[in-house]
Design a protein around this motif. Structure first.
Motif, short mmCIF file in Angstrom:
data_model
loop_
_atom_site.label_atom_id
_atom_site.label_comp_id
_atom_site.label_asym_id
_atom_site.label_seq_id
_atom_site.Cartn_x
_atom_site.Cartn_y
_atom_site.Cartn_z
N GLU A 1 0.83 -1.20 0.00
CA GLU A 1 0.00 0.00 0.00
C GLU A 1 0.86 1.25 0.00
OE1 GLU A 1 -3.88 -0.69 2.57
OE2 GLU A 1 -2.13 -1.53 3.57
N ARG A 2 0.26 2.32 -0.49
CA ARG A 2 0.94 3.60 -0.45
C ARG A 2 0.44 4.38 0.77
NH1 ARG A 2 0.50 8.95 -4.34
NH2 ARG A 2 1.88 10.21 -3.05
N PHE A 3 1.38 4.78 1.61
CA PHE A 3 1.05 5.57 2.78
C PHE A 3 1.42 7.03 2.53
CE2 PHE A 3 1.36 1.30 4.28
CZ PHE A 3 0.45 1.21 5.32
N SER A 4 0.60 7.92 3.04
CA SER A 4 0.88 9.35 2.92
C SER A 4 0.19 10.08 4.06
CB SER A 4 0.38 9.89 1.57
OG SER A 4 -1.01 9.73 1.44
N ASN A 5 0.57 11.33 4.26
CA ASN A 5 -0.02 12.19 5.29
C ASN A 5 0.29 11.69 6.70
OD1 ASN A 5 -1.49 13.68 3.22
ND2 ASN A 5 -2.82 11.90 3.12
N LEU A 6 0.92 12.53 7.48
CA LEU A 6 1.24 12.22 8.86
C LEU A 6 0.64 13.29 9.76
CD1 LEU A 6 5.00 11.25 8.50
CD2 LEU A 6 3.18 9.69 9.21
N ALA A 7 0.09 12.88 10.89
CA ALA A 7 -0.48 13.83 11.86
C ALA A 7 -0.29 13.26 13.26
CB ALA A 7 -1.96 14.08 11.57
N GLN A 8 -0.14 14.15 14.23
CA GLN A 8 -0.07 13.73 15.63
C GLN A 8 -0.96 14.62 16.48
OE1 GLN A 8 3.55 14.44 17.96
NE2 GLN A 8 3.36 12.41 18.89
N CYS A 9 -1.76 13.99 17.35
CA CYS A 9 -2.59 14.73 18.29
C CYS A 9 -1.82 14.98 19.58
CB CYS A 9 -3.88 13.96 18.57
SG CYS A 9 -4.99 13.85 17.13
N LEU A 10 -2.35 15.87 20.42
CA LEU A 10 -1.64 16.25 21.63
C LEU A 10 -1.46 15.10 22.61
CD1 LEU A 10 -3.03 19.82 22.45
CD2 LEU A 10 -0.89 19.17 21.34
N ASN A 11 -2.29 14.06 22.49
CA ASN A 11 -2.12 12.89 23.36
C ASN A 11 -1.00 11.98 22.88
OD1 ASN A 11 -3.22 11.65 21.14
ND2 ASN A 11 -5.06 10.91 22.16
N GLY A 12 -0.33 12.36 21.81
CA GLY A 12 0.81 11.60 21.30
C GLY A 12 0.48 10.64 20.19
N THR A 13 -0.81 10.42 19.91
CA THR A 13 -1.21 9.47 18.87
C THR A 13 -0.81 9.96 17.49
OG1 THR A 13 -3.11 8.77 20.21
CG2 THR A 13 -3.12 8.16 17.88
N ALA B 1 -7.80 20.21 20.34
CA ALA B 1 -8.87 19.48 21.02
C ALA B 1 -8.87 18.00 20.65
CB ALA B 1 -10.22 20.10 20.70
N GLY B 2 -7.95 17.58 19.80
CA GLY B 2 -7.87 16.18 19.40
C GLY B 2 -8.71 15.82 18.20
N GLN B 3 -9.20 16.84 17.46
CA GLN B 3 -10.02 16.58 16.29
C GLN B 3 -9.15 16.46 15.04
OE1 GLN B 3 -13.65 16.32 15.59
NE2 GLN B 3 -12.51 15.50 13.86
N LEU B 4 -9.24 15.31 14.36
CA LEU B 4 -8.52 15.13 13.11
C LEU B 4 -9.16 15.97 12.02
CD1 LEU B 4 -7.75 11.31 12.96
CD2 LEU B 4 -6.08 13.16 13.03
N LEU B 5 -8.34 16.65 11.24
CA LEU B 5 -8.82 17.49 10.15
C LEU B 5 -8.14 17.07 8.86
CD1 LEU B 5 -8.56 20.96 11.93
CD2 LEU B 5 -10.62 19.58 11.62
N LEU C 1 -11.81 21.70 3.79
CA LEU C 1 -11.45 21.17 5.09
C LEU C 1 -12.60 20.35 5.67
CD1 LEU C 1 -9.70 24.32 6.55
CD2 LEU C 1 -8.61 22.10 6.20
N TYR C 2 -12.27 19.18 6.20
CA TYR C 2 -13.26 18.29 6.81
C TYR C 2 -12.76 17.81 8.16
CZ TYR C 2 -15.28 17.88 2.12
OH TYR C 2 -15.85 18.15 0.90
N SER C 3 -13.70 17.54 9.06
CA SER C 3 -13.35 16.84 10.29
C SER C 3 -13.48 15.35 10.03
CB SER C 3 -14.26 17.27 11.44
OG SER C 3 -15.60 16.88 11.18
N VAL C 4 -12.65 14.55 10.71
CA VAL C 4 -12.62 13.11 10.50
C VAL C 4 -12.93 12.40 11.80
CG1 VAL C 4 -11.22 11.15 9.78
CG2 VAL C 4 -10.89 13.38 8.68
N ASP C 5 -13.89 11.50 11.80
CA ASP C 5 -14.21 10.67 12.96
C ASP C 5 -13.33 9.43 12.91
OD1 ASP C 5 -15.37 8.80 14.77
OD2 ASP C 5 -17.26 9.89 14.69
#
Length: 296
Positions: free
Chosen positions: A179-191, A252-256, A269-273
């Motif tokens: 698979e092709r992986f792309s886009n990296l993000a980290q939330c304040l909780n470290g995830t 606030a931990g919301q993925l965008l 821009l979208y929020s992601v659950d």
């Protein structure tokens, strides 16, 4: 039927001031109420101008402020955009060469935009490899994804030394080679999150746990049936196979997510659950190609 998109023109190469941006969606107000004083930073390359324009979007007021620019040479492209923690609130642009052209063999460089701006040339990339994405972690370090120049798997997770520019393999996690992986993000909780794209464009949200050396596939991204993409002519779209331009996480931990559904520009821009994969609460158009949220 194609929609005609009118892009906002920049009157000058050196940009300054504040421009009002009408997002035009009620859900923007709802989102802003739950995330007050949220600023999303965006970067947009304009090859004709030889510049990358950096802007901030105030989600509460819908105001876009033009911040600064960086030079973009012929044959170069914007690879990534992130911020560094504990480094004078620094924003970082990653710039590399396109596959063909005069700049194909030019080294990849980082442009640090802050109180002490600098340019750092990266080393350690193989000739057939290119940097795909960069992410400043909460501990002040920088990681990225390395892919083949032909945009085919496998993809490798790497560490980038912000002092020397040396790129080294992170062998704690081996990404699946199919698979092709792309886009990296980290939330304040470290995830840490990334996205995996399958053969048909299906996009899944993936969690990376460097401490546990574990990769967890969470859910496939999709639109809420009520939200849909009515502007693109399909109000009941469920699956998502348009690809993401970028991914970030709010305080606030919301993925965008930044994306152009059905390949209709400009990006939105979208929020992601992260539990259901639903992309909803449309925040509106943000005519940039990369986004980040500045760390404090």
């Amino acid at each position: 039927m194609k929609r005609k998109i009118t892009r906002r023109r920049f009157g000058q190469l050196a940009i300054a001031g504040t421009a009002a941006a009408g997002i035009g969606h009620l859900t923007t107000k709802v989102f802003a109420q739950t995330t007050p004083n949220l600023f999303i930073y965006g970067a947009r390359p304009v090859s004709q101008a030889g510049k990358i324009f950096v802007q901030s979007l105030n989600v509460t007021t819908n105001a876009i402020e033009d911040l600064t620019t960086a030079s973009l040479e012929i044959g170069e492209k914007l690879i990534g955009f992130t911020s560094l923690a504990n480094v004078e609130r620094t924003l970082v642009l990653a710039i590399g060469s396109v596959r063909t052209g005069k700049k194909e063999e030019a080294p990849t460089r980082l442009v640090f935009l802050g109180t002490s701006p600098k340019i750092l040339t990266l080393s350690g990339l193989k000739k057939q490899d290119t940097l795909e994405s960069v992410l400043g972690l909460s501990d002040g370090s920088l990681i990225g994804l390395v892919i083949k120049k032909n945009i085919r798997p496998p993809v490798k997770l790497v560490a980038i030394d912000i002092s020397t520019g040396q790129i080294s393999l992170i062998d704690k996690i081996k990404l699946p080679q199919t698979e092709r992986f792309s886009n990296l993000a980290q939330c304040l909780n470290g995830t840490i999150y990334t996205t995996a794209v399958g053969r048909l464009g299906e996009t899944s949200l993936v969690q990376l746990d460097l401490g546990a050396k574990k990769l967890t596939r969470l859910v496939q991204l999709k639109f809420n049936e009520e939200e849909g993409d009515s502007e693109a002519g399909d109000p009941h779209i469920n699956g998502f196979n348009s690809g993401l331009s970028d991914l970030t996480c709010s305080p606030a931990g919301q993925l965008l997510a930044l994306s152009a559904p059905s390949l209709v520009t400009p990006n939105r821009l979208y929020s992601v659950d992260e539990n259901t994969g639903a992309m909803s609460v449309r925040l509106g158009e943000f005519d940039v190609s990369k986004i980040t949220i500045r760390r404090v």
